[in-house]
Design an enzyme around this catalytic site. Structure first.
Site, PDB file in Angstrom:
ATOM      1  N   CYS A 205       0.836  -1.204   0.000  1.00 33.50           N
ATOM      2  CA  CYS A 205       0.000   0.000   0.000  1.00 33.50           C
ATOM      3  C   CYS A 205       0.872   1.255   0.000  1.00 33.50           C
ATOM      4  O   CYS A 205       1.317   1.710   1.050  1.00 33.50           O
ATOM      5  CB  CYS A 205      -0.923   0.000   1.214  1.00 33.50           C
ATOM      6  SG  CYS A 205      -1.957   1.460   1.302  1.00 33.50           S
TER       7      CYS A 205
ATOM      8  N   CYS B 127      -0.449   4.139   2.022  1.00 30.80           N
ATOM      9  CA  CYS B 127      -0.292   4.040   3.488  1.00 30.80           C
ATOM     10  C   CYS B 127       1.147   4.331   3.891  1.00 30.80           C
ATOM     11  O   CYS B 127       1.390   4.957   4.913  1.00 30.80           O
ATOM     12  CB  CYS B 127      -0.609   2.641   4.002  1.00 30.80           C
ATOM     13  SG  CYS B 127      -1.991   1.849   3.246  1.00 30.80           S
ATOM     14  N   ASP B 128       2.090   3.813   3.115  1.00 33.03           N
ATOM     15  CA  ASP B 128       3.468   3.773   3.589  1.00 33.03           C
ATOM     16  C   ASP B 128       4.465   4.644   2.811  1.00 33.03           C
ATOM     17  O   ASP B 128       5.623   4.755   3.204  1.00 33.03           O
ATOM     18  CB  ASP B 128       3.973   2.310   3.550  1.00 33.03           C
ATOM     19  CG  ASP B 128       3.134   1.417   4.448  1.00 33.03           C
ATOM     20  OD1 ASP B 128       2.648   1.925   5.455  1.00 33.03           O
ATOM     21  OD2 ASP B 128       2.959   0.240   4.124  1.00 33.03           O
TER      22      ASP B 128
END
Ligand code: NAP
Length: 321
Positions: free
Chosen positions: A136, A139-140
């Site tokens: 992701c 997300c990261d």
């Protein structure tokens, strides 16, 4: 065993499909129960900006999901963060058991369990998950400011993730197992023209390389599928973007599925092969996979459920006369 709680309709899953089904079923006075699992909200809870939800020019994915839940609850849907462990769709009413040993029966079920990112299954991928290996970028990505990263895959997801990562990383290398991409042309153009990007063709990830203390990625071993040659690349992040798999483990052997594991519905409908069981959103849709299409299918499933329950009620009252 705990007491059995009977429901008119149980919705399994709490993404856009599940919550929209909740809104419509509640407005049809069916008092739906949404079993939302431990991570309600689905895939949108791990994205950032959403710019294609009608009525919101830009909204954070998690905020959108909070709004959807509030909306469903305001209409009268009940949401419980229970993880479904078992279903029995061969009996009437249907049976649903959660992993906290709560037992339910239901006259109708809407399956809206969505899909999740696929992994390659390499031992080193598993070892560094969350410590340099991710599925992701939204997300990261932030953790890779001015660092080099690689992205595995050649479809829309991989190229979108790679482009997103250019916002942070100093260099983004796409590693693809063939010599052409399968993403939309506009994405390919954008990617190819970007000064921070590079592609390695005909190549797969063989191993993630890193340190134990602290646990983290320092590189990867890549294998050319044509020559078999293995080479090393320095990288701080490995993003796996090889597609999605439907969350249908629970329903295997109970409801008709396609070879890909997605639940089969009759063309143009949300009806499965079992009357009274409907499927909506990414769990049945391997093509569009959008929040708005999932929500549309959630609406269809609730409307069909209402019709199904009305027919069931009619047949029961006729039988009683
Ligand atoms: P996808 O189109 O199935 O692409 C998966 C990619 O990963 C392919 O390039 C595939 O290689 C590669 N791959 C699969 N297994 C692999 C393995 N074991 N090792 C190495 N590479 C592997 O999946 P997706 O990109 O997630 O897209 C899924 C659907 O969602 C598509 O219909 C897509 O159009 C849609 N989608 C749309 C958007 C958008 O409209 N903006 C965004 C994301 C997704 P091959 O090419 O060799 O098969």
């Amino acid at each position: 065993m705990s007491d059995v709680q009977h429901e008119s309709v149980i919705i399994i899953g709490a993404g856009p499909a599940g919550y929209t089904a909740g809104v419509y079923a509640a407005r049809a006075m069916r008092k739906p129960l949404i079993l939302a699992g431990y991570q309600p909200g689905g895939q949108l809870t791990i994205t950032t900006e959403v710019e294609n939800w009608p009525g919101e020019k830009e909204i954070q994915g998690p905020d959108l999901m909070v709004k959807m839940r509030e909306h469903a609850e305001a209409m009268g849907a009940r949401v419980e963060e229970e993880q479904v462990a078992n279903v029995d769709l061969q009996t009437r009413p249907f049976k649903v058991v959660t992993d906290s040993d709560r037992h339910f029966t239901a006259d109708a079920i809407i399956i809206a369990t969505g899909a999740q990112a696929k992994w390659l299954g390499l031992p080193t991928e598993e070892r560094f998950k969350g410590f340099g290996v991710s599925a992701c970028a939204t997300c990261d990505g932030f953790f890779y400011r001015e660092k080099e990263v690689i992205v595995i895959g050649g479809g829309n997801t991989a190229v979108e993730e790679a482009l997103y990562l250019t916002n942070f990383a100093s260099k983004v290398t796409l590693v693809h197992r063939r010599d052409s991409l399968r993403c939309e042309k506009i994405l390919e153009d954008r990617f190819m023209k970007h000064p921070k990007t590079e592609v390695i063709w005909d190549t797969v990830l063989d191993e993630v390389v890193g340190t134990d203390m602290p646990l983290g990625v320092t590189g990867a071993k890549l294998k050319n599928v044509k020559t078999g040659e293995v080479s090393d690349i320095n990288t701080h992040g490995v993003f796996i973007a090889i597609g999605h798999a439907p969350s249908t483990e629970l329903f295997k052997g109970q409801v008709e599925m396609r070879d890909s594991g997605y639940i089969n519905t009759k063309p143009g409908t949300v009806s499965t092969n079992i009357p009274g069981v409907f499927a909506a959103g990414d769990v049945t849709d391997e093509h569009y996979r959008q929040a708005v299409t999932a929500a549309g299918m959630g609406c269809m499933a609730a409307l069909e459920t209402d019709r199904y329950l009305a027919t069931l009620e009619d047949s029961l009252s006729n039988a009683a006369e």
